[in-house]
Design a protein around this motif. Sequence first.
Motif, PDB file in Angstrom:
ATOM      1  N   ALA A   2     -22.056  -4.838  -0.260  1.00 60.70           N
ATOM      2  CA  ALA A   2     -22.266  -6.136   0.370  1.00 60.70           C
ATOM      3  C   ALA A   2     -20.915  -6.754   0.692  1.00 60.70           C
ATOM      4  O   ALA A   2     -19.982  -6.692  -0.098  1.00 60.70           O
ATOM      5  N   LEU A   3     -20.805  -7.334   1.880  1.00 57.12           N
ATOM      6  CA  LEU A   3     -19.552  -7.939   2.293  1.00 57.12           C
ATOM      7  C   LEU A   3     -19.612  -9.446   2.114  1.00 57.12           C
ATOM      8  O   LEU A   3     -20.604 -10.077   2.432  1.00 57.12           O
ATOM      9  N   ALA A   4     -18.525 -10.016   1.623  1.00 56.32           N
ATOM     10  CA  ALA A   4     -18.420 -11.460   1.510  1.00 56.32           C
ATOM     11  C   ALA A   4     -18.237 -12.035   2.907  1.00 56.32           C
ATOM     12  O   ALA A   4     -17.725 -11.370   3.796  1.00 56.32           O
ATOM     13  N   LYS A   5     -18.643 -13.294   3.097  1.00 53.67           N
ATOM     14  CA  LYS A   5     -18.473 -13.927   4.400  1.00 53.67           C
ATOM     15  C   LYS A   5     -16.997 -14.110   4.717  1.00 53.67           C
ATOM     16  O   LYS A   5     -16.589 -14.005   5.854  1.00 53.67           O
ATOM     17  N   THR A   6     -16.201 -14.396   3.704  1.00 50.15           N
ATOM     18  CA  THR A   6     -14.763 -14.549   3.880  1.00 50.15           C
ATOM     19  C   THR A   6     -14.074 -13.865   2.714  1.00 50.15           C
ATOM     20  O   THR A   6     -14.506 -13.976   1.586  1.00 50.15           O
ATOM     21  N   ALA A   7     -13.013 -13.151   3.021  1.00 56.45           N
ATOM     22  CA  ALA A   7     -12.235 -12.499   1.973  1.00 56.45           C
ATOM     23  C   ALA A   7     -10.767 -12.878   2.157  1.00 56.45           C
ATOM     24  O   ALA A   7     -10.278 -12.933   3.278  1.00 56.45           O
ATOM     25  N   VAL A   8     -10.094 -13.160   1.063  1.00 60.87           N
ATOM     26  CA  VAL A   8      -8.686 -13.544   1.107  1.00 60.87           C
ATOM     27  C   VAL A   8      -7.885 -12.512   0.320  1.00 60.87           C
ATOM     28  O   VAL A   8      -8.268 -12.137  -0.784  1.00 60.87           O
ATOM     29  N   PHE A   9      -6.781 -12.076   0.913  1.00 56.97           N
ATOM     30  CA  PHE A   9      -5.913 -11.108   0.275  1.00 56.97           C
ATOM     31  C   PHE A   9      -4.513 -11.696   0.246  1.00 56.97           C
ATOM     32  O   PHE A   9      -4.046 -12.249   1.236  1.00 56.97           O
ATOM     33  N   GLY A  10      -3.850 -11.572  -0.886  1.00 58.49           N
ATOM     34  CA  GLY A  10      -2.537 -12.183  -1.040  1.00 58.49           C
ATOM     35  C   GLY A  10      -1.412 -11.190  -1.081  1.00 58.49           C
ATOM     36  O   GLY A  10      -1.616  -9.990  -0.903  1.00 58.49           O
ATOM     37  N   PRO A  11      -0.219 -11.704  -1.335  1.00 55.51           N
ATOM     38  CA  PRO A  11       0.971 -10.847  -1.400  1.00 55.51           C
ATOM     39  C   PRO A  11       0.819  -9.754  -2.457  1.00 55.51           C
ATOM     40  O   PRO A  11       0.099  -9.919  -3.435  1.00 55.51           O
ATOM     41  N   THR A  12       1.520  -8.672  -2.220  1.00 53.89           N
ATOM     42  CA  THR A  12       1.446  -7.518  -3.118  1.00 53.89           C
ATOM     43  C   THR A  12       2.779  -7.342  -3.840  1.00 53.89           C
ATOM     44  O   THR A  12       3.746  -8.010  -3.540  1.00 53.89           O
ATOM     45  N   VAL A  76     -16.391 -13.373  13.080  1.00 54.18           N
ATOM     46  CA  VAL A  76     -16.152 -14.307  14.171  1.00 54.18           C
ATOM     47  C   VAL A  76     -17.304 -15.274  14.389  1.00 54.18           C
ATOM     48  O   VAL A  76     -17.191 -16.210  15.154  1.00 54.18           O
ATOM     49  N   GLU A  77     -18.411 -15.095  13.731  1.00 55.77           N
ATOM     50  CA  GLU A  77     -19.533 -16.023  13.853  1.00 55.77           C
ATOM     51  C   GLU A  77     -19.430 -17.166  12.854  1.00 55.77           C
ATOM     52  O   GLU A  77     -20.286 -18.014  12.789  1.00 55.77           O
ATOM     53  N   ARG A  78     -18.397 -17.178  12.069  1.00 52.35           N
ATOM     54  CA  ARG A  78     -18.214 -18.219  11.063  1.00 52.35           C
ATOM     55  C   ARG A  78     -18.097 -19.585  11.729  1.00 52.35           C
ATOM     56  O   ARG A  78     -17.422 -19.744  12.732  1.00 52.35           O
ATOM     57  N   LEU A  79     -18.751 -20.581  11.138  1.00 52.66           N
ATOM     58  CA  LEU A  79     -18.669 -21.949  11.639  1.00 52.66           C
ATOM     59  C   LEU A  79     -17.609 -22.716  10.862  1.00 52.66           C
ATOM     60  O   LEU A  79     -17.535 -22.633   9.637  1.00 52.66           O
ATOM     61  N   LEU A  80     -16.797 -23.461  11.587  1.00 54.88           N
ATOM     62  CA  LEU A  80     -15.713 -24.239  10.996  1.00 54.88           C
ATOM     63  C   LEU A  80     -15.995 -25.728  11.132  1.00 54.88           C
ATOM     64  O   LEU A  80     -16.593 -26.165  12.113  1.00 54.88           O
ATOM     65  N   SER A  81     -15.511 -26.493  10.181  1.00 53.52           N
ATOM     66  CA  SER A  81     -15.582 -27.950  10.283  1.00 53.52           C
ATOM     67  C   SER A  81     -14.539 -28.406  11.308  1.00 53.52           C
ATOM     68  O   SER A  81     -13.680 -27.640  11.730  1.00 53.52           O
ATOM     69  N   THR A  82     -14.597 -29.682  11.656  1.00 58.65           N
ATOM     70  CA  THR A  82     -13.616 -30.231  12.598  1.00 58.65           C
ATOM     71  C   THR A  82     -12.199 -30.075  12.061  1.00 58.65           C
ATOM     72  O   THR A  82     -11.292 -29.663  12.788  1.00 58.65           O
ATOM     73  N   SER A  83     -11.992 -30.378  10.791  1.00 56.14           N
ATOM     74  CA  SER A  83     -10.638 -30.294  10.234  1.00 56.14           C
ATOM     75  C   SER A  83     -10.151 -28.842  10.172  1.00 56.14           C
ATOM     76  O   SER A  83      -8.970 -28.570  10.412  1.00 56.14           O
ATOM     77  N   GLN A  84     -11.039 -27.899   9.876  1.00 56.54           N
ATOM     78  CA  GLN A  84     -10.643 -26.492   9.852  1.00 56.54           C
ATOM     79  C   GLN A  84     -10.267 -26.016  11.252  1.00 56.54           C
ATOM     80  O   GLN A  84      -9.274 -25.314  11.435  1.00 56.54           O
ATOM     81  N   ALA A  85     -11.069 -26.395  12.252  1.00 54.44           N
ATOM     82  CA  ALA A  85     -10.773 -26.015  13.634  1.00 54.44           C
ATOM     83  C   ALA A  85      -9.448 -26.627  14.078  1.00 54.44           C
ATOM     84  O   ALA A  85      -8.618 -25.959  14.706  1.00 54.44           O
ATOM     85  N   ALA A  86      -9.243 -27.898  13.735  1.00 57.77           N
ATOM     86  CA  ALA A  86      -8.002 -28.581  14.111  1.00 57.77           C
ATOM     87  C   ALA A  86      -6.794 -27.888  13.505  1.00 57.77           C
ATOM     88  O   ALA A  86      -5.775 -27.696  14.170  1.00 57.77           O
TER      89      ALA A  86
END
Length: 152
Positions: A2-12, A76-86
């Motif tokens: 199962a894939l998460a809607k958003t995944a974050v990967f940091g420095p290695t 790419v179908e993710r919906l963003l709030s106004t502040s996130q889009a800005a």
Amino acid sequence: MALAKTAVFGPTDAAAAAALSRLAEALDADADDLDAQYALLTELKGVQALPADARAALAHVARLLAGGGAISIAGVERLLSTSQAAELLGISASYTIRLADEGTLPVEYVGTHRRFRLRDVITAREQREAEAAANPALATRTAAATAARRKK
């Protein structure tokens, strides 16, 4: 899997960063060769073809992580709030609302809340960057005006 809607990967760590840098170089070596073919070798499934779009995305991710950057991956179908889009557009939330109200930036409503599709925001950002590259004087004036507004 199962894939998460958003995944974050940091420095290695340094060793992983060096390996990622070598991977990016290898994937970039034939970037202009449309006939170049890439594959992944896995223990369970053997050789799997790697499409050109996946190769380009993997090279980009490897370069960012190798440089110590963090990435966030979302569909790419993710919906963003106004502040996130800005934030992604590099403009104020109020200007983002104005662009939506003018019809320049597509918007959807969830109840009374504006929501922006990530793909539309990325397209708008690419258009703004192309316009700025085509007219550097306008980009400089716009940046100066934005900085002046933020100081108020």
